[in-house]
Design an enzyme around this catalytic site. Structure first.
Site, PDB file in Angstrom:
ATOM      1  N   HIS A   1     137.806  63.602   7.104  1.00  0.00           N
ATOM      2  CA  HIS A   1     137.419  62.823   8.337  1.00  0.00           C
ATOM      3  C   HIS A   1     136.466  61.585   7.951  1.00  0.00           C
ATOM      4  O   HIS A   1     135.770  61.672   7.038  1.00  0.00           O
ATOM      5  CB  HIS A   1     136.490  63.801   9.223  1.00  0.00           C
ATOM      6  CG  HIS A   1     137.188  64.903   9.907  1.00  0.00           C
ATOM      7  ND1 HIS A   1     136.661  65.219  11.185  1.00  0.00           N
ATOM      8  CD2 HIS A   1     138.068  65.715   9.503  1.00  0.00           C
ATOM      9  CE1 HIS A   1     137.653  66.294  11.545  1.00  0.00           C
ATOM     10  NE2 HIS A   1     138.192  66.497  10.269  1.00  0.00           N
TER      11      HIS A   1
ATOM     12  N   ASP B   1     139.413  57.540  12.084  1.00  0.00           N
ATOM     13  CA  ASP B   1     139.651  58.409  13.195  1.00  0.00           C
ATOM     14  C   ASP B   1     139.740  57.432  14.409  1.00  0.00           C
ATOM     15  O   ASP B   1     140.406  57.838  15.314  1.00  0.00           O
ATOM     16  CB  ASP B   1     138.512  59.378  13.161  1.00  0.00           C
ATOM     17  CG  ASP B   1     138.795  60.631  12.144  1.00  0.00           C
ATOM     18  OD1 ASP B   1     139.811  60.386  11.317  1.00  0.00           O
ATOM     19  OD2 ASP B   1     137.968  61.629  11.997  1.00  0.00           O
TER      20      ASP B   1
ATOM     21  N   GLU C   1     128.594  72.084   3.792  1.00  0.00           N
ATOM     22  CA  GLU C   1     129.570  72.232   4.847  1.00  0.00           C
ATOM     23  C   GLU C   1     130.117  70.922   5.378  1.00  0.00           C
ATOM     24  O   GLU C   1     131.222  70.719   5.801  1.00  0.00           O
ATOM     25  CB  GLU C   1     128.995  73.454   5.936  1.00  0.00           C
ATOM     26  CG  GLU C   1     128.818  74.694   5.627  1.00  0.00           C
ATOM     27  CD  GLU C   1     127.507  74.915   4.691  1.00  0.00           C
ATOM     28  OE1 GLU C   1     126.913  73.961   4.717  1.00  0.00           O
ATOM     29  OE2 GLU C   1     127.118  76.031   4.680  1.00  0.00           O
TER      30      GLU C   1
ATOM     31  N   GLU D   1     130.556  60.671  12.561  1.00  0.00           N
ATOM     32  CA  GLU D   1     130.364  61.624  11.363  1.00  0.00           C
ATOM     33  C   GLU D   1     128.773  62.119  11.253  1.00  0.00           C
ATOM     34  O   GLU D   1     127.936  61.297  11.389  1.00  0.00           O
ATOM     35  CB  GLU D   1     130.918  61.456   9.978  1.00  0.00           C
ATOM     36  CG  GLU D   1     132.306  60.987  10.087  1.00  0.00           C
ATOM     37  CD  GLU D   1     133.202  62.041  10.294  1.00  0.00           C
ATOM     38  OE1 GLU D   1     132.888  63.182  10.444  1.00  0.00           O
ATOM     39  OE2 GLU D   1     134.364  61.630  10.895  1.00  0.00           O
TER      40      GLU D   1
ATOM     41  N   ASP E   1     133.965  57.247  17.017  1.00  0.00           N
ATOM     42  CA  ASP E   1     133.855  58.177  16.406  1.00  0.00           C
ATOM     43  C   ASP E   1     132.669  58.359  15.396  1.00  0.00           C
ATOM     44  O   ASP E   1     132.415  57.155  14.988  1.00  0.00           O
ATOM     45  CB  ASP E   1     135.125  58.564  15.662  1.00  0.00           C
ATOM     46  CG  ASP E   1     135.222  60.090  14.709  1.00  0.00           C
ATOM     47  OD1 ASP E   1     134.903  61.157  15.564  1.00  0.00           O
ATOM     48  OD2 ASP E   1     135.383  60.140  13.905  1.00  0.00           O
TER      49      ASP E   1
END
Length: 228
Positions: free
Chosen positions: A150, A155, A52, A9, A7
């Site tokens: 997250h 994750d 965001e 980010e 995963d």
């Protein structure tokens, strides 16, 4: 069979518009079982973090400042991955970012067919149902209470559990999967199956035990199931 559950980010949605990877988390599976071999890096994106994105993963400018840049860890990441199958939820997103970063470094990119998308598997397996990682955790009873934000490594750990359930549960190669072992090679449930022993094990029952069993069965009469 080696697989890497992975995963990332990022700072946003589009690397071609200047977004960058800020975290990579990956864990190694051997025959669907996690090992202690883990790849985890926080990465300085060399740009500011949009609010965001910060609200999604909580990785801000102060935390990422001083972390290695992707150019410093890109080769190490490729060495860790090797030719293993990459298990990713929404693989198109992560592969897009990884290949952009690798391309900017002049390193080989990852073939898209090296990735296995658990989002696509979930949508095929449960058509019309929510297929987010959180939704799949609820479906399979997987504890994701620590996932308040997250995080790439967390994750990946959760996804490894979800992936195992998607391909048939804790023992996918012991007949518990609903997917046939004759499936094509792109099907993770049919990718590995135990082979016969080259030399059969020697019987562990003794001759005396065989004779005792035969005598016992003889006393049961002609209708005993062992006489069939």
């Amino acid at each position: 069979m080696r697989e890497i559950v992975l995963d990332t980010e990022t700072t946003g949605f589009d690397p071609e518009s200047g977004d960058r990877i800020v975290e990579i988390g990956a864990i190694e599976l051997i025959r669907h079982v996690p090992t202690q071999n883990v790849f985890h890096e926080y990465i300085d994106p060399e740009r500011s973090m949009p609010q965001e994105a910060f609200e999604v993963h909580g990785l801000g400018d102060d935390f990422l400042r001083g972390k290695p840049k992707f150019a410093q860890i890109g080769q190490k990441f490729l060495d860790f991955v090797g030719d293993a199958k990459l298990v990713i939820h929404n693989a198109a997103f992560d592969m897009k970012f990884l290949n952009a970063e690798l391309r900017w470094m002049g390193l080989p990119t990852l073939p898209y067919d090296q990735a296995l998308d658990t989002l696509e598997i979930a949508r095929r397996k449960f058509p019309g149902s929510p297929a987010s990682l959180d939704a799949l955790c609820r479906r399979f009873g997987i504890d994701n209470s620590s996932r308040t934000l997250h995080g790439a490594l967390l994750d990946s750990e959760i996804l490894a559990e979800v992936y195992l359930e998607l391909i048939g549960g804790r023992q996918p190669d012991f007949g518990l999967s609903t997917v046939s072992s004759t499936s094509n090679s792109s099907d993770p449930a049919g990718a590995w199956a135990p082979s016969a022993r080259p030399t059969p094990l020697k019987p562990r029952i003794t001759e005396d035990e065989k004779e005792a069993h035969a005598a016992f069965v003889a006393k049961l009469g002609d209708n005993a199931m062992w006489q069939a």
